[in-house]
Design an enzyme around this catalytic site. Structure first.
Site, PDB file in Angstrom:
ATOM      1  N   LYS A   1      39.010  36.283  39.289  1.00 33.93           N
ATOM      2  CA  LYS A   1      37.966  35.974  38.309  1.00 33.93           C
ATOM      3  C   LYS A   1      36.572  36.132  38.913  1.00 33.93           C
ATOM      4  O   LYS A   1      36.392  36.136  40.126  1.00 33.93           O
ATOM      5  CB  LYS A   1      38.151  34.535  37.801  1.00 33.93           C
ATOM      6  CG  LYS A   1      39.500  34.281  37.146  1.00 33.93           C
ATOM      7  CD  LYS A   1      39.642  35.052  35.833  1.00 33.93           C
ATOM      8  CE  LYS A   1      40.990  34.794  35.179  1.00 33.93           C
ATOM      9  NZ  LYS A   1      42.050  35.646  35.693  1.00 33.93           N
ATOM     10  N   ASP A   2      35.575  36.234  38.005  1.00 31.55           N
ATOM     11  CA  ASP A   2      34.190  36.409  38.425  1.00 31.55           C
ATOM     12  C   ASP A   2      33.740  35.296  39.357  1.00 31.55           C
ATOM     13  O   ASP A   2      34.212  34.164  39.276  1.00 31.55           O
ATOM     14  CB  ASP A   2      33.265  36.402  37.194  1.00 31.55           C
ATOM     15  CG  ASP A   2      33.526  37.566  36.265  1.00 31.55           C
ATOM     16  OD1 ASP A   2      32.685  38.455  36.181  1.00 31.55           O
ATOM     17  OD2 ASP A   2      34.587  37.563  35.614  1.00 31.55           O
ATOM     18  N   LYS A   3      32.779  35.637  40.207  1.00 35.45           N
ATOM     19  CA  LYS A   3      32.194  34.619  41.081  1.00 35.45           C
ATOM     20  C   LYS A   3      31.143  33.815  40.325  1.00 35.45           C
ATOM     21  O   LYS A   3      31.248  32.591  40.225  1.00 35.45           O
ATOM     22  CB  LYS A   3      31.558  35.262  42.314  1.00 35.45           C
ATOM     23  CG  LYS A   3      30.835  34.234  43.189  1.00 35.45           C
ATOM     24  CD  LYS A   3      30.160  34.863  44.395  1.00 35.45           C
ATOM     25  CE  LYS A   3      29.431  33.784  45.212  1.00 35.45           C
ATOM     26  NZ  LYS A   3      28.778  34.347  46.414  1.00 35.45           N
TER      27      LYS A   3
END
Length: 677
Positions: free
Chosen positions: A288-290
């Site tokens: 998942k995105d940071k």
């Protein structure tokens, strides 16, 4: 912070729609970008104890109880997908004619002389729709097995059901298969009384042979009668024949991870260090995105649920909230998800060509709403080019991950290590430690300088200190990383090539399916069958006649991700792939790096992607705080006129939508807004 105007250098400048779009900024605040994983059952992976309210939550109390499923491919307009099998008529999902055909198919199954081997239920491009079809058909007819040959679903009689129905009554066989399909932890099913030991033995043997990993059986006597009870195994795994307690390494604990401003691999590295296990002991369905608030499922091996509970408070201080901690029977597999749900806030909206003039509430109705409406409707109808997003290539501004991946595919271990340790500009501790390693080749000193939070770098430096910085030592350094981290880099290179191929395909061959393109197979052609939602697409090469007839749409066109099992297009794109790989010295590449245990079979990726369950609304941000104002009871597709800010109120756009796995919300936004993010 990502502002509008940042160059998305990894994404070629190619769009599908021609609307004007608008400018804006995303990820000003962490909570402006919320990503929620959607599991294979179509359910959102949320933390039950987290106080997160999705921006898509409607104040209309009836919106959640209205039609749970539409006949169209966008399965539901609700924010949540029902986790239980729907109870309404199959004709709602399949259509009246297909539902009647299915009923007739079931009636003829008992007559082996006239029975069809299988029946097609039609094509279902949307994953949510397919998942509901699988679930509801099996619930209604537990003796059928549903098979996905993407995007088509076919049904046939389950041979296990036929075998069991010869041992027990048909009603018992149906009830048992519903029990197995539900997989309710701690549940059991008991067959009718059976006084024949020989017959009970046959049932026990059938259960062990067909469902031994899922269930255990035992005969119980009560008031002179004996019956077989079937229980789901506590951990979903067969017990040791010795009867000994399961060893620590066989313990699996599942949990939901909510993280903020952390990379998935960074969060895993920290948890692994705190728990005393390896990062490779953690499994997950997707990265998942940071810079976001993200929710996802994870499983850790060798850690009990109690021990994980004890560490939860410590993890929360690091921006990781663990919930729904429970024992599970097996690890997760990468890609084992339907997709992700996104709740996104876009701020500082303005037209292209303007710099400081923001839209106020006074003129929003006349300009901004029109631009947003046109953009969203175009993307809903036509989709967007299914590029890999910038996060696929890493956050480094000096050396992108695909360059490291190219070096690994060439088996240049030393070169790949040196690229990996290329520092950023500036003299922060991380860059300083990298720079020291490149200048001195001293892994021990560089390790002492490397921040504790940089888990990948520290793992590699430890290995380099132990094994040396030559080719063998560098190979050991790469092997010190979990497989998911190692394979990320070659995948990044292949993703770069795919992005370039997509842009070249659209630029040179246009927006129609052309002769030699690869597409999903149409109904009626021979197909390689595979059960479940994990089957690979079945590839068909478009003929000249099919091109002339317009038999396929652009949305059905696939492009291969380079690998050792894929088929390349049989038109100019096939030549393009050959020349592109040769340019990087990979014309003879087998896409295997044996020394690093890496194998890249490749895959097929649709040229276009399309968001589902799309909602949007415009509303005002509170002055000076950046908060999104809520409280409107009007339709999500209406402009919220209650700004409370007058001419000074800056409008924001709230977007809610679902994407299939491996599709990027930033790329969808790029198509909507017509600007790089």
């Amino acid at each position: 912070m990502k502002q509008d105007g940042d160059a998305a250098v990894n994404v070629p400048p190619c769009f599908i729609s021609n609307h004007e779009g608008f400018r804006g900024s995303i990820k000003n605040l962490i909570r402006d970008f919320v990503v929620t994983e959607i599991d294979v059952g179509g359910r959102r992976v949320t933390a039950a104890s987290a106080n997160h309210t999705s921006p898509c939550a409607s104040s209309d109390a009836n919106s959640q109880s209205s039609a749970q499923f539409k006949q169209e491919s966008d399965a539901s307009t609700d924010c949540d997908v029902d986790a239980t099998p729907p109870s309404f008529d199959l004709s709602v999902i399949l259509g009246q004619s297909v539902s009647e055909e299915l009923e007739q198919f079931v009636l003829t199954l008992k007559d082996e002389t006239t029975a069809k081997q299988e029946l097609s239920l039609g094509c279902f491009p949307d994953k949510h729709h397919r998942a509901n079809v699988h679930r509801v058909v099996r619930h209604r007819f537990p003796f059928l097995m549903t098979i996905t040959i993407q995007p088509e679903i076919r049904v046939r009689e389950d041979p296990d059901y036929r075998e069991l129905s010869q041992l027990v009554t048909e009603d018992e066989a149906e009830d048992f298969f519903r029990f197995i399909d539900a997989k309710v932890r701690g549940s059991s099913y008991t067959f009718g009384p059976d006084d024949s030991k020989e017959h009970r033995t046959a049932v026990h043997h059938f259960m062990s042979r067909r469902f031994g990993k899922l269930v255990e059986t035992k005969s119980f006597s009560d008031q002179g009668t004996t019956a077989i009870t079937v229980r789901l195994r506590e951990q979903g795994r067969p017990k040791k024949r010795s009867g000994e307690e399961r060893k620590e390494e066989e313990v699996y604990t599942g949990f939901t991870l909510r993280k903020e401003n952390l990379e998935t691999l960074e969060a895993i590295s920290y948890m692994a260090a705190a728990l005393g296990v390896l990062p490779s002991d953690f499994t997950y369905a997707g990265i998942k995105d940071k810079r976001a608030v993200t929710y996802q499922s994870m499983v850790v091996k060798k850690v009990s649920a109690q021990r994980l509970e004890e560490k939860a408070a410590e993890f929360q201080k690091r921006g990781m909230h663990l919930s729904q901690i429970r024992s599970v029977g097996e690890p997760l597999r990468l890609g084992r998800l339907q997709g992700n749900h996104f709740d996104i806030v876009v701020r500082d909206l303005r037209r292209h060509g303007t710099s400081d003039t923001h839209f106020s509430a006074a003129n929003a109705h006349t300009c901004l709403e029109e631009l947003v409406k046109e953009a969203v409707e175009n993307v809903e109808a036509r989709g967007f080019v299914n590029y890999y997003g910038p996060q696929r290539f890493g956050s480094s501004q000096s050396v992108q991950s695909d360059h490291v991946g190219l070096a690994l595919l060439k088996e240049d271990m030393v070169g790949a290590v040196r690229l990996f340790f290329t520092p950023e500009e500036g003299d922060d501790p991380h860059s300083h430690a990298k720079r020291h390693f490149l200048q001195t080749d001293n892994a021990k000193e560089s390790l002492a300088m490397m921040p504790l939070s940089k888990a990948k770098e520290r793992l590699m430096l430890r290995a380099l200190n132990r094994y040396g910085t030559g080719p063998d030592g560098c190979a050991q350094a790469w092997l010190s990383l979990p497989h998911s981290m190692r394979v990320f880099y070659p995948h990044a290179y292949c993703s770069r090539v795919w992005n370039e191929a997509a842009a070249h395909r659209l630029t040179t061959l246009g927006h129609r399916a052309r002769r030699g393109d690869l597409v999903w197979r149409q109904e009626g052609q021979n197909k390689l069958e595979d059960a479940g939602e994990t089957s690979l697409p079945q590839i068909h090469v478009v003929t000249e006649e099919e091109e002339q007839q317009g038999a396929y749409k652009l949305g059905q066109v696939l492009l291969p991700m380079p690998g050792n099992t894929v088929k390349y297009p049989e038109n100019s794109m096939g030549t393009w792939f050959q020349e592109r790989l040769a340019r990087d010295g990979l014309d003879k590449c087998r896409f295997r790096v044996s020394s690093l245990k890496l194998n890249l079979p490749g895959c097929y990726r649709p040229l276009l992607a399309c968001p589902c369950n799309f909602r949007y609304r415009l509303q005002a941000a509170e002055d000076g705080r950046g908060e999104v104002m809520g409280g409107s009871s009007r339709s999500d597709r209406q402009l919220n006129g209650q700004t409370g800010e007058g001419k000074q109120g800056s409008l924001v756009l709230v977007l809610n939508f679902d994407l299939d796995s491996s599709c990027y919300a930033t790329i969808c936004l790029r198509e909507i807004m017509k600007c790089d993010l």
